[in-house]
Write a protein that holds these residues in place. Structure first.
Motif, PDB file in Angstrom:
ATOM      1  N   UNK A  91     -75.382   6.567  22.300  1.00 45.69           N
ATOM      2  CA  UNK A  91     -74.078   6.910  22.884  1.00 45.69           C
ATOM      3  C   UNK A  91     -73.202   5.675  23.029  1.00 45.69           C
ATOM      4  N   UNK A  92     -73.800   4.515  23.342  1.00 46.66           N
ATOM      5  CA  UNK A  92     -73.018   3.283  23.399  1.00 46.66           C
ATOM      6  C   UNK A  92     -72.432   2.963  22.021  1.00 46.66           C
ATOM      7  N   UNK A  93     -73.314   2.961  21.019  1.00 51.09           N
ATOM      8  CA  UNK A  93     -72.917   2.538  19.671  1.00 51.09           C
ATOM      9  C   UNK A  93     -71.900   3.489  19.054  1.00 51.09           C
ATOM     10  N   UNK A  94     -72.256   4.758  19.049  1.00 46.20           N
ATOM     11  CA  UNK A  94     -71.434   5.719  18.306  1.00 46.20           C
ATOM     12  C   UNK A  94     -70.145   6.075  19.033  1.00 46.20           C
ATOM     13  N   UNK A  95     -70.117   5.861  20.350  1.00 47.96           N
ATOM     14  CA  UNK A  95     -68.905   6.155  21.101  1.00 47.96           C
ATOM     15  C   UNK A  95     -67.709   5.350  20.621  1.00 47.96           C
TER      16      UNK A  95
ATOM     17  N   UNK B 136     -71.440  12.692  16.505  1.00 43.06           N
ATOM     18  CA  UNK B 136     -71.360  13.460  17.758  1.00 43.06           C
ATOM     19  C   UNK B 136     -72.548  14.403  17.879  1.00 43.06           C
ATOM     20  N   UNK B 137     -72.917  15.044  16.794  1.00 42.43           N
ATOM     21  CA  UNK B 137     -74.086  15.924  16.834  1.00 42.43           C
ATOM     22  C   UNK B 137     -75.341  15.149  17.223  1.00 42.43           C
ATOM     23  N   UNK B 138     -75.468  13.920  16.741  1.00 43.06           N
ATOM     24  CA  UNK B 138     -76.659  13.128  17.060  1.00 43.06           C
ATOM     25  C   UNK B 138     -76.788  12.903  18.562  1.00 43.06           C
TER      26      UNK B 138
ATOM     27  N   UNK C 292     -70.321   2.374  31.890  1.00 44.39           N
ATOM     28  CA  UNK C 292     -68.998   2.494  31.276  1.00 44.39           C
ATOM     29  C   UNK C 292     -69.088   2.825  29.795  1.00 44.39           C
ATOM     30  N   UNK C 293     -70.081   2.291  29.110  1.00 42.67           N
ATOM     31  CA  UNK C 293     -70.245   2.664  27.701  1.00 42.67           C
ATOM     32  C   UNK C 293     -70.853   4.056  27.569  1.00 42.67           C
ATOM     33  N   UNK C 294     -71.481   4.523  28.624  1.00 41.47           N
ATOM     34  CA  UNK C 294     -71.934   5.906  28.676  1.00 41.47           C
ATOM     35  C   UNK C 294     -70.717   6.832  28.683  1.00 41.47           C
ATOM     36  N   UNK C 295     -69.838   6.693  29.673  1.00 43.77           N
ATOM     37  CA  UNK C 295     -68.693   7.609  29.696  1.00 43.77           C
ATOM     38  C   UNK C 295     -67.705   7.331  28.578  1.00 43.77           C
ATOM     39  N   UNK C 296     -67.759   6.124  27.994  1.00 51.69           N
ATOM     40  CA  UNK C 296     -66.886   5.848  26.847  1.00 51.69           C
ATOM     41  C   UNK C 296     -67.204   6.770  25.666  1.00 51.69           C
ATOM     42  N   UNK C 297     -68.489   7.115  25.491  1.00 48.58           N
ATOM     43  CA  UNK C 297     -68.817   8.056  24.408  1.00 48.58           C
ATOM     44  C   UNK C 297     -68.130   9.396  24.649  1.00 48.58           C
ATOM     45  N   UNK C 298     -68.237   9.920  25.857  1.00 52.55           N
ATOM     46  CA  UNK C 298     -67.702  11.254  26.121  1.00 52.55           C
ATOM     47  C   UNK C 298     -66.172  11.244  26.140  1.00 52.55           C
TER      48      UNK C 298
ATOM     49  N   UNK D 183     -78.276  17.518  23.297  1.00 54.12           N
ATOM     50  CA  UNK D 183     -77.861  16.462  24.228  1.00 54.12           C
ATOM     51  C   UNK D 183     -78.917  15.357  24.332  1.00 54.12           C
ATOM     52  N   UNK D 184     -78.969  14.549  23.284  1.00 52.58           N
ATOM     53  CA  UNK D 184     -79.975  13.485  23.241  1.00 52.58           C
ATOM     54  C   UNK D 184     -79.922  12.588  24.474  1.00 52.58           C
ATOM     55  N   UNK D 185     -78.748  12.137  24.860  1.00 50.74           N
ATOM     56  CA  UNK D 185     -78.640  11.112  25.896  1.00 50.74           C
ATOM     57  C   UNK D 185     -78.308  11.653  27.284  1.00 50.74           C
ATOM     58  N   UNK D 186     -77.409  12.606  27.365  1.00 49.44           N
ATOM     59  CA  UNK D 186     -76.950  13.038  28.686  1.00 49.44           C
ATOM     60  C   UNK D 186     -78.019  13.865  29.386  1.00 49.44           C
ATOM     61  N   UNK D 187     -78.335  13.462  30.610  1.00 47.10           N
ATOM     62  CA  UNK D 187     -79.321  14.151  31.442  1.00 47.10           C
ATOM     63  C   UNK D 187     -78.560  15.041  32.420  1.00 47.10           C
TER      64      UNK D 187
END
Length: 706
Positions: free
Chosen positions: A456-460, A492-494, A536-542, A508-512
Motif C-alpha cells: 500500500x505504501x509503494x503502490x499508493x 489497486x486490486x493487489x 500517512x503512507x497507509x492513508x495515502x494509498x486510499x 483487502x490485502x493490507x487494510x484490517x
C-alpha cells in the motif's frame, strides 16, 4: 453493497510474468471446506500460522494463540495479558516502548494422544477467519475457528480425549453451575492470580468429566466426538449468556450515502446459547462508531487489548458501525480543516509558484524515476504529478501543462509497460503483484515488496500519480487513461480487492477492518505480529485510490476509499496519533505523540531506518497531501510541533526539514508558506518525494500566503 462487485475478474495482464514465490505455502493448508486454495492473505492476523514452522504467535485480540510444540506434544496455546502485566521501557515518561509478554501459555487446547507427529492444518482462509486443525488422522482432530475479537477460544474435538495444558500453573479447578443444559462449566484459577473459565458443550448421548494431572494439566475422562471446549479469560456472567455459541466466519457489508458510510461485520455462528448470540470484544473505535441499535447488546464487561486500549464485551452476532464524516469534499486541491482558512493565491504567491514550477518541470523526470525500487520511483513520479496538477489547475498554464504532461507520461510509461529495472511479476503461489527484485529469495529487496511488505505504501504513490496524469491528459484531450487503466487497476486490486469473486488477489490485502488501519508486514514470520511504521503512507494509498476512482468514475471504489479514510481518521487518532487528552494508550506513552512502529503485540517509538526524532515523527507525516489535514487535526499537529519538533527543527538540514515544515501548514500555513518562499530556503530541504512547487501551492492553497 459497496463490497459485492469485484473491480475486475480478469487475469492480470501478460506483461506480468507469472512465477512461483520463493516462500511456499505449507502442506495441509487448503481452501474453503478443505477444497482448492485460492488467494492467500499475506498481511493478515493469522499469517504467522503459514510461515516458518508455524509456531509464532497469532494475535486475535484480546487473545494470542500459537502452536506450542513443547513437552513432545502439540497444543493450541492461548494467552491473555492484562495491562498490569505489560513491560515498559526503562526511563522517564514518555517511555520508548511497551509490550506484552510472549510465550506465556495461560491455558491451551490439546488432547491426550497429541504428539510430535500431530500436524497443524488450516482451511477456509478468509479475510476475517481461519479454521485451524490439530490433526492425528482424518477421524481424530480438533477444529478451532479463529477470528479477531472472539469472546471464547473454541476447540471442537473429534474422537479425542481433551487435554488442557498450561505453563503458568494451576491453583484450583472447580465445577460451577451449568449455564445451560448440555454445557458444563469449570472455573480455573492459575498461580499468577488470573482466573479462566472453561465451558464444555457435551453432545447428546455422551458424557465427560475433567480432573487435574499435576499442576499443569487438566485431562478429560474419555474420548468425545463433536464436543466443544470454550476457554475465556476472567469470570463474568456474560460468558454464561453466550456460552455454547461461537463464530465460524464473518461477512463484510457496507453502503455509503453522501458523507455517511455504514459497514457491518455479520458473524456466522455454530452452536446455541442462552442469549441466542455469542460474545464479541469491541475495540474503542468500534464502540465510538457503533450504530444506536448496538447499545442494547453492550455489556459493562471489559478486557485489556494488546495495544489498542480497553475492549468492551457485546452479546451479538453482528457489529453495525457508522462513520458520518466521510471526506467527500477532499479532492485534488489543497484542503484544510483549520477554521476560516481557504485558498488565497495572491499575485505574489502565483509568481513564486510559477518560478518553482518552471524550474521543476524542466527536470529529467525519466532519469530521476529510473530506480531499482517501486517505492522510491513512486514517490518521485508522484512528486512530479503534483507539479503537473499545480501547473494546469492552479497556475492554469495549459501550454506548460501540455509539455510537462508529455514528459511525465514518458516517465510513467516505463512502469505501465513494466520495463523498469525490476519489473513486476504475478506471484502464482500467494497470488499478488510483486517486485521481481526479490524473486531469487532476497526478502529485503525493495523494502520487502516481493515478500508483500508495504504494497500500500509503494503502490499508493503510483496510483495517485496516475490519477493526476489521467485527469490532466483527459482534460487536455488525450487518451492516456484508456491506454493505462488496466495497469493501475491491477495495483489497486493487489492491495484493495473488495470481493472474493476476484480469484487473482486476496480480499483487502493490507487494510484490517477489525483494527481500522492497515498492516505493512508480509510473509516473513515475526514474533510480535504484523506491524505498520507509516500511518500517512497507509492513508495515502486510499487517498490515491479515491482520486483514481473519481477520475474513472467508479462510484463504488470511491465510496470504499472514503469509508476507509473515515475509519482511519478515527482509529489512527486513537492508536497511532496521540493528542494530549488521549485516554486509550498508556499515559506514560502518549507523550511520544506518535506510535513509531505499531505491532500487534507492542508499540515502539522508533523506525526501521533510524532513531532520529524527525524520522520517527516524520514517517507519520509524509507525504503532505489534501487528505493530510482530514486525518491530522490542527490541534494534534500544533501539540506535536510544540512538544517535540520546535526544539530540533534548526538542527535538521536535509529533506526531513521540508517534511516537518510542510506539516506545519496543517496548523500554521503562514509559517510554512514563508519557510518555502523565504530567501534562505534550500532545495536540500526537499525530500525526494517533495517539490517546492507543491509546498508553495499547498501553503497558499490553505491560506498561508495572505
Amino acid at each position: 453493497d459497496i463490497f459485492s462487485t469485484p473491480i475486475s475478474t480478469d487475469a492480470p495482464n501478460s506483461m506480468f510474468t507469472q512465477k512461483a514465490h520463493p516462500v511456499s505455502i505449507p502442506s495441509g493448508i487448503t481452501g474453503d471446506d478443505k477444497g482448492a486454495l485460492g488467494p492467500v492473505q499475506t498481511n493478515n492476523f493469522f499469517t504467522n500460522f503459514l510461515l516458518g514452522d508455524g509456531t509464532d504467535p497469532v494475535y486475535l485480540d484480546p487473545y494470542v494463540v500459537w502452536k506450542d510444540t513443547s513437552n513432545s506434544t502439540v497444543t493450541l496455546a492461548i494467552s491473555h495479558q492484562t495491562a498490569s502485566e505489560r513491560t515498559y521501557a526503562p526511563g522517564d515518561s514518555p517511555v520508548e516502548y511497551y509490550s506484552n509478554a510472549a510465550g506465556v501459555n495461560s491455558l491451551g487446547l490439546s488432547a491426550s494422544t497429541f504428539s510430535s507427529s500431530t500436524t497443524l492444518q488450516a482451511d477456509t482462509l478468509t479475510k476475517f477467519s481461519i479454521n485451524v486443525n490439530l490433526v492425528n488422522s482424518d477421524t481424530e482432530y480438533m477444529w478451532c475457528p479463529l477470528l479477531q475479537g472472539i469472546g471464547f477460544i473454541t476447540g471442537i474435538y473429534y474422537n479425542l480425549t481433551p487435554q488442557i495444558n498450561t505453563n503458568v500453573g494451576i491453583s484450583s479447578v472447580s465445577g460451577e453451575t451449568s449455564p445451560k443444559s448440555g454445557i458444563d462449566k469449570y472455573s480455573i484459577a492459575l498461580t499468577n492470580g488470573n482466573t479462566w473459565l472453561m465451558y464444555v458443550v457435551v453432545p447428546d448421548g455422551q458424557s465427560i468429566s475433567f480432573a487435574t494431572s499435576g499442576s499443569d494439566t487438566i485431562i478429560g475422562s474419555n474420548s468425545v466426538n463433536g464436543c466443544a471446549i470454550q476457554l475465556c479469560f476472567g469470570n463474568d456472567s456474560n460468558y454464561d449468556t453466550a456460552a455454547g455459541c461461537y463464530p465460524v466466519s464473518c461477512d463484510l457489508t457496507g453502503s455509503v450515502s453522501g458523507t455517511t458510510g455504514s459497514y457491518s461485520f455479520k458473524y456466522t455462528t455454530d452452536g446455541s446459547s442462552n442469549g441466542g448470540t455469542t460474545l464479541m470484544w469491541a475495540l474503542p473505535h468500534h464502540v465510538d462508531s457503533f450504530t444506536s441499535d448496538m447499545s442494547s447488546k453492550k455489556t459493562s464487561f471489559t478486557i485489556d487489548s494488546l495495544v489498542s486500549g480497553t475492549m468492551t464485551a457485546y452479546l451479538t452476532n453482528e457489529f453495525d458501525l457508522e462513520e458520518t464524516d466521510l471526506p467527500t469534499s477532499v479532492s485534488f486541491d489543497p484542503y484544510t480543516t483549520i477554521p476560516g482558512k481557504s485558498a488565497d493565491y495572491t499575485d505574489d504567491a502565483k509568481t513564486s509558484i510559477k518560478t518553482a514550477a518552471t524550474s521543476e518541470s524542466g527536470d529529467d523526470v525519466s532519469s530521476a524515476s529510473d530506480t531499482d525500487s517501486m517505492y522510491t520511483s513512486g514517490k518521485i513520479l508522484d512528486k512530479y504529478a503534483y507539479v503537473l496538477y499545480v501547473i494546469y489547475y492552479i497556475l492554469e498554464d495549459s501550454s506548460l501543462a501540455k509539455t510537462f504532461s508529455s514528459t511525465l507520461q514518458t516517465a510513467m510509461n516505463r512502469f505501465t509497460e513494466n520495463k523498469q529495472q525490476y519489473p513486476l511479476d504475478y506471484d502464482t503461489t500467494w497470488k499478488g503483484i510483486v517486485s521481481s527484485a526479490g524473486m531469487s529469495g532476497d526478502s529485503s529487496a525493495d523494502y520487502g515488496n516481493t515478500y508483500y511488505n508495504d504494497h500500500h505504501f509503494h503502490y499508493g504513490y503510483h496510483v495517485h500519480a496516475a490519477a493526476i496524469i489521467a485527469k490532466a491528459d483527459k482534460d487536455l484531450g488525450g487518451s492516456w487513461l484508456a491506454d493505462n487503466k488496466d495497469w493501475v487497476t491491477t495495483l489497486i486490486r493487489d492491495v484493495a480487492n473488495p470481493s472474493s469473486e476476484d480469484t487473482y488477489f486476496p480480499v483487502f490485502r493490507n487494510f484490517d477492518w477489525f483494527n481500522g488501519h492497515s498492516w505493512a508486514h508480509g510473509i516473513t514470520a515475526q514474533a510480535d505480529g504484523k506491524d505498520e511504521e507509516s500511518s500517512s503512507e497507509d492513508y495515502n494509498f486510499y487517498y490515491g485510490m479515491k482520486m483514481w476512482a473519481n477520475v474513472v468514475e467508479d462510484t463504488d471504489m470511491e465510496a470504499r476509499a472514503n469509508l476507509i479514510l473515515a475509519i482511519m481518521k478515527r482509529s489512527l487518532n486513537d492508536y497511532i496519533l496521540y493528542e494530549d487528552d488521549n485516554t486509550i494508550e498508556p499515559s506514560n506513552f502518549i507523550g511520544n505523540k506518535v506510535s513509531g512502529i505499531i505491532f500487534q503485540n507492542k508499540i515502539d517509538h522508533t523506525t526501521y531506518f533510524g532513531t532520529e526524532l524527525q524520522y520517527i515523527q516524520g514517517i507519520h507525516m509524509l507525504p503532505i497531501t489534501p487528505i493530510s489535514s482530514y486525518i491530522r487535526s490542527p490541534t494534534f499537529v500544533e501539540q506535536e510541533w510544540t512538544e517535540k519538533l520546535a526544539s530540533i527543527i534548526d538542527n535538521v538540514t536535509d529533506g526531513w526539514r521540508g517534511i516537518l515544515m510542510l506539516n506545519v501548514a496543517l496548523y500554521d500555513p503562514e509559517t510554512s508558506y514563508n519557510f518555502f518562499n523565504g530567501s534562505s530556503f534550500s532545495t536540500n530541504y526537499l525530500d525526494d518525494g517533495m517539490s517546492k512547487t507543491w509546498s508553495l501551492a499547498y501553503g497558499a492553497g490553505v491560506g498561508g500566503a495572505s
